[in-house]
Design a protein around this motif. Structure first.
Motif, PDB file in Angstrom:
ATOM      1  N   LYS A  68       0.834  -1.201   0.000  1.00 58.99           N
ATOM      2  CA  LYS A  68       0.000   0.000   0.000  1.00 58.99           C
ATOM      3  C   LYS A  68       0.872   1.254   0.000  1.00 58.99           C
ATOM      4  N   GLU A  72       0.407   2.890  -3.419  1.00 57.00           N
ATOM      5  CA  GLU A  72      -0.608   3.917  -3.222  1.00 57.00           C
ATOM      6  C   GLU A  72      -0.123   5.086  -2.372  1.00 57.00           C
ATOM      7  N   ASP A 259     -10.516   0.988   4.504  1.00 56.49           N
ATOM      8  CA  ASP A 259      -9.475   1.341   5.469  1.00 56.49           C
ATOM      9  C   ASP A 259     -10.126   1.658   6.812  1.00 56.49           C
TER      10      ASP A 259
END
Length: 272
Positions: A68, A72, A259
């Motif tokens: 992540k 991201e 999340d």
């Protein structure tokens, strides 16, 4: 320079923050600069079987969190990474070992009766929790796909206007809003309020205050290619009810799209 598996999963600063939350970190930190196979072999001689069963999910959760960051640019709280690993273990035990002591069997775990939607659909479960003494109501929403994966969870606190069905109707409207925000379409709405469902499906009529909310519910499917609402018993709706109770401690609405904070992730992990 490429990092090795030990550094990525154990040695780097981010990984160590996760391992520090695990009971057997004291053993992990003594195994510096080894390959992962050696680490597993060392731990096998020192730790209990249950501890070893957590190691691989923790490694996977660390790798997921690492990706992540890399892909991201999102840094994950170590507590959430740890909770994700624990939820993976619980999910595996419920599926593979339903009769193991401490793991509820399918017949004893109320949430196990929840049924996934057809392929390509999403299920939106919602509920209301009432706090009479403070005239408050909490609304909870959870959205899952056909694999049972939780895509979104949401909570909202509102005033209790003296009618439980009215609060349940508000919960349905909140669920529709969350589904739109999460871009989940088509959806199946599930409510454990038979009155709200029957009013929404025009199987009965009412002159009560609930009508304004029901009319909004009835108007919503007209803008959707496919949509439905159906009644489910309370034990199909445990996650949404748990979220509704959590909402009573929040001052404003919150929507989480995958999340989840540690408090919510630990709650959701009970029903994976």
């Amino acid at each position: 320079m490429w990092e090795d598996a030990f550094h990525a999963l154990v040695g780097c600063r981010a990984a160590r923050k996760v391992w520090k939350l695990i009971e057997f970190y004291k053993d992990i930190k003594l195994l510096a600069h080894q390959d992962m196979l050696s680490v597993l072999q060392e731990l096998a001689g020192k730790r209990k079987k249950d501890d070893l069963g957590l190691i691989i999910p923790v490694c996977w959760a660390i790798w997921y969190a690492r990706n992540k960051v890399v892909n991201e640019g999102k840094q994950e709280d170590p507590q959430i990474t740890t909770a994700r690993a624990a939820a993976t273990v619980k999910s595996y035990l419920r599926i593979k070992c339903p009769n193991v002591q401490g793991v509820p069997s399918q017949h004893n775990n109320n949430q196990q009766v929840w049924n996934p939607p057809p392929t390509g659909w999403y299920k939106v479960n919602m509920d209301a929790a009432i706090q009479m003494e403070n005239s408050k109501a909490g609304l909870g929403v959870v959205i899952r796909d056909t694999s049972g994966k939780i895509l979104a969870a949401a909570i909202q606190i509102t005033g209790f206007r003296g009618d439980v069905a009215c609060m349940e109707a508000e919960a349905v409207l909140f669920g529709i809003q969350v589904a739109c925000q999460a871009k989940c379409d088509p959806i199946i709405i599930e409510s454990d309020s038979l009155e709200v469902v029957e009013l929404s499906l025009q199987r009965k009529s009412s002159m009560a205050e609930i009508c304004w909310a029901v009319k909004e519910i009835q108007a919503w499917p007209k803008n959707q290619s496919k949509a439905s609402i159906q009644f489910v018993p309370r034990n199909y709706n445990v996650v949404a009810h748990s979220l509704a109770k959590v909402a009573l401690d929040f001052e404003s609405p919150v929507v989480w799209l995958e999340d989840f904070p540690i408090q919510i992730m630990m709650l959701l992990s009970q029903f994976v």
